[in-house]
Design a protein around this motif. Sequence first.
Motif, short mmCIF file in Angstrom:
data_model
loop_
_atom_site.label_atom_id
_atom_site.label_comp_id
_atom_site.label_asym_id
_atom_site.label_seq_id
_atom_site.Cartn_x
_atom_site.Cartn_y
_atom_site.Cartn_z
N LEU A 270 41.72 34.86 53.20
CA LEU A 270 40.60 35.32 54.00
C LEU A 270 39.48 34.29 53.95
N ASN B 41 34.85 41.13 49.61
CA ASN B 41 35.76 41.18 48.46
C ASN B 41 36.23 42.58 48.10
N ASP C 46 34.33 32.75 50.74
CA ASP C 46 33.13 33.45 51.23
C ASP C 46 32.00 32.44 51.08
N LYS D 33 39.12 42.93 51.73
CA LYS D 33 40.28 42.59 50.89
C LYS D 33 41.18 43.83 50.76
N THR E 134 40.32 33.87 48.74
CA THR E 134 39.25 34.21 49.68
C THR E 134 38.19 33.12 49.63
#
Length: 180
Positions: free
Chosen positions: A118, A134, A153, A138, A151
């Motif tokens: 992601l 998250n 971010d 997720k 991930t």
Amino acid sequence: MKIVGIQASPRKNGNCDILMDEVFKSAKENGAETNKYYLDDYKIEPCHACCSCGDGVDCIVDDDCNEILNSVLDADVLIFSSPIYYGQMTAQGKLFTDRFYSISRNPQKSFEGKKVVLIFTHAAPTGTYDEYINLTKKALFEYIGFNVVDTIDIGGVQEPGDVKGLNDVISKAKEIGNNL
Ligand SMILES: Cc1cc2nc3c(=O)[nH]c(=O)nc-3n(C[C@H](O)[C@H](O)[C@H](O)COP(=O)(O)O)c2cc1C
């Protein structure tokens, strides 16, 4: 290994796109085959909750989404990327992820065990949308069977290309691609 990228940003060559391309680049060096969909280029309707998919038939909505979903089903890894718009993924991303229902309800189809990475970018500082990214997002991917392997971010990026100056995040994207 087949990797499909779902780009929910309407900006080509924007921050999400640059990070996805970095993941792709290193994965390709290791022999992966990549394919990217810019959701903004496709006609994607919302899920109408007709639930025909529960009877084992393909989604009956006649748009471009089924082709993209089939490509995800055919891949080993999904890279899903979206900027944050008003605290959430883009409308393009939401339309698409709601259509996951047509796979998760269909007893003959499944995302079980596929890897997903992601990638979210936003202007507010990194961590501002931690809970949304998250936990909420997720959890969505895990709920429908994906294995969320990593991930990204990254905040503080507003203009397209801002992310290019952030060596740490570019390196992280490359490393993710290497490790797939
Ligand atoms: C309509 C719109 C809404 C946005 N809303 C937010 C927001 O709520 N929080 C935030 O931090 N950034 C927000 N942004 C900034 C984008 O998340 C940021 O520019 C992002 O890096 C864009 O990624 P891209 O270049 O891949 O499109 C918004 C941008 C737009 C165009």
